[in-house]
Design a protein around this motif. Structure first.
Motif, PDB file in Angstrom:
ATOM      1  N   SER A 255     -66.680  81.319 -30.583  1.00 29.21           N
ATOM      2  CA  SER A 255     -65.281  80.948 -30.795  1.00 29.21           C
ATOM      3  C   SER A 255     -64.839  79.976 -29.706  1.00 29.21           C
ATOM      4  O   SER A 255     -65.444  79.881 -28.644  1.00 29.21           O
ATOM      5  CB  SER A 255     -64.383  82.189 -30.809  1.00 29.21           C
TER       6      SER A 255
ATOM      7  N   TYR B  50     -53.641  86.777 -28.034  1.00 27.83           N
ATOM      8  CA  TYR B  50     -54.702  86.977 -27.068  1.00 27.83           C
ATOM      9  C   TYR B  50     -54.060  86.996 -25.694  1.00 27.83           C
ATOM     10  O   TYR B  50     -53.413  86.038 -25.291  1.00 27.83           O
ATOM     11  CB  TYR B  50     -55.748  85.858 -27.150  1.00 27.83           C
TER      12      TYR B  50
ATOM     13  N   LYS C 102     -51.776  82.578 -29.099  1.00 25.85           N
ATOM     14  CA  LYS C 102     -51.916  83.119 -30.444  1.00 25.85           C
ATOM     15  C   LYS C 102     -52.830  82.203 -31.240  1.00 25.85           C
ATOM     16  O   LYS C 102     -52.677  80.988 -31.230  1.00 25.85           O
ATOM     17  CB  LYS C 102     -50.555  83.227 -31.125  1.00 25.85           C
ATOM     18  N   GLY C 103     -53.776  82.796 -31.955  1.00 32.22           N
ATOM     19  CA  GLY C 103     -54.710  82.037 -32.766  1.00 32.22           C
ATOM     20  C   GLY C 103     -54.959  82.725 -34.088  1.00 32.22           C
ATOM     21  O   GLY C 103     -54.154  83.560 -34.528  1.00 32.22           O
ATOM     22  N   ASN C 104     -56.086  82.404 -34.715  1.00 27.79           N
ATOM     23  CA  ASN C 104     -56.435  82.981 -36.014  1.00 27.79           C
ATOM     24  C   ASN C 104     -56.493  84.499 -36.002  1.00 27.79           C
ATOM     25  O   ASN C 104     -56.237  85.145 -37.014  1.00 27.79           O
ATOM     26  CB  ASN C 104     -57.789  82.443 -36.486  1.00 27.79           C
ATOM     27  N   HIS C 105     -56.854  85.063 -34.880  1.00 30.82           N
ATOM     28  CA  HIS C 105     -57.006  86.512 -34.779  1.00 30.82           C
ATOM     29  C   HIS C 105     -55.795  87.172 -34.124  1.00 30.82           C
ATOM     30  O   HIS C 105     -55.893  88.298 -33.653  1.00 30.82           O
ATOM     31  CB  HIS C 105     -58.285  86.854 -34.018  1.00 30.82           C
ATOM     32  N   GLY C 106     -54.666  86.485 -34.087  1.00 32.83           N
ATOM     33  CA  GLY C 106     -53.453  87.060 -33.511  1.00 32.83           C
ATOM     34  C   GLY C 106     -53.299  86.709 -32.043  1.00 32.83           C
ATOM     35  O   GLY C 106     -53.865  85.735 -31.551  1.00 32.83           O
TER      36      GLY C 106
END
Length: 119
Positions: free
Chosen positions: A90, A51, A45-49
């Motif tokens: 990214s 993965y 899980k990162g900045n964009h939710g």
């Protein structure tokens, strides 16, 4: 009893899209990194939710992590080398202080390189 002697080094954990694996491994090789480990199909899980790793068909779409162990001066140079890439793509690099018991596995000109990196 003989104690194991430990030597300080840096561990780089480079996380990026699999499509950029060749760029990253070429940069590491040109810098003189003796070896590295590649872990594929990362999930997290990162900045964009969330993965999810892709387990089939296309490794280029999955995130990978490249783990390398190097002296401090080489770690600094590699971070400089990766900076333009991460300005446009990214990913992330984690840097950790570690200790190893077999420095010749990681440093080409040990002990000269180790002495130079500790000064």
């Amino acid at each position: 009893m003989n104690a194991i002697k430990l030597h300080p080094l840096k561990k780089l954990e480079i996380i990026l899209a699999g499509e950029h694996k060749q760029f990253a491994t070429d940069l590491l090789s040109r810098a003189g990194v003796k070896g590295y480990t590649i872990v594929g199909n990362l999930s997290g899980k990162g900045n964009h939710g969330m993965y999810e790793g892709h387990l089939m068909f296309n490794e280029d779409d999955a995130l990978i992590m490249i783990i390398a162990v190097v002296p401090k001066d080489l770690a600094d140079a590699l971070l400089d080398g990766f900076q333009p890439f991460f300005d446009a793509h990214s990913g992330v690099i984690f840097v950790s202080d570690i200790q190893v018991c077999r420095p010749t596995k990681f440093v080409a000109a040990y002990p000269y390189e180790m002495a130079r990196s500790q000064s």
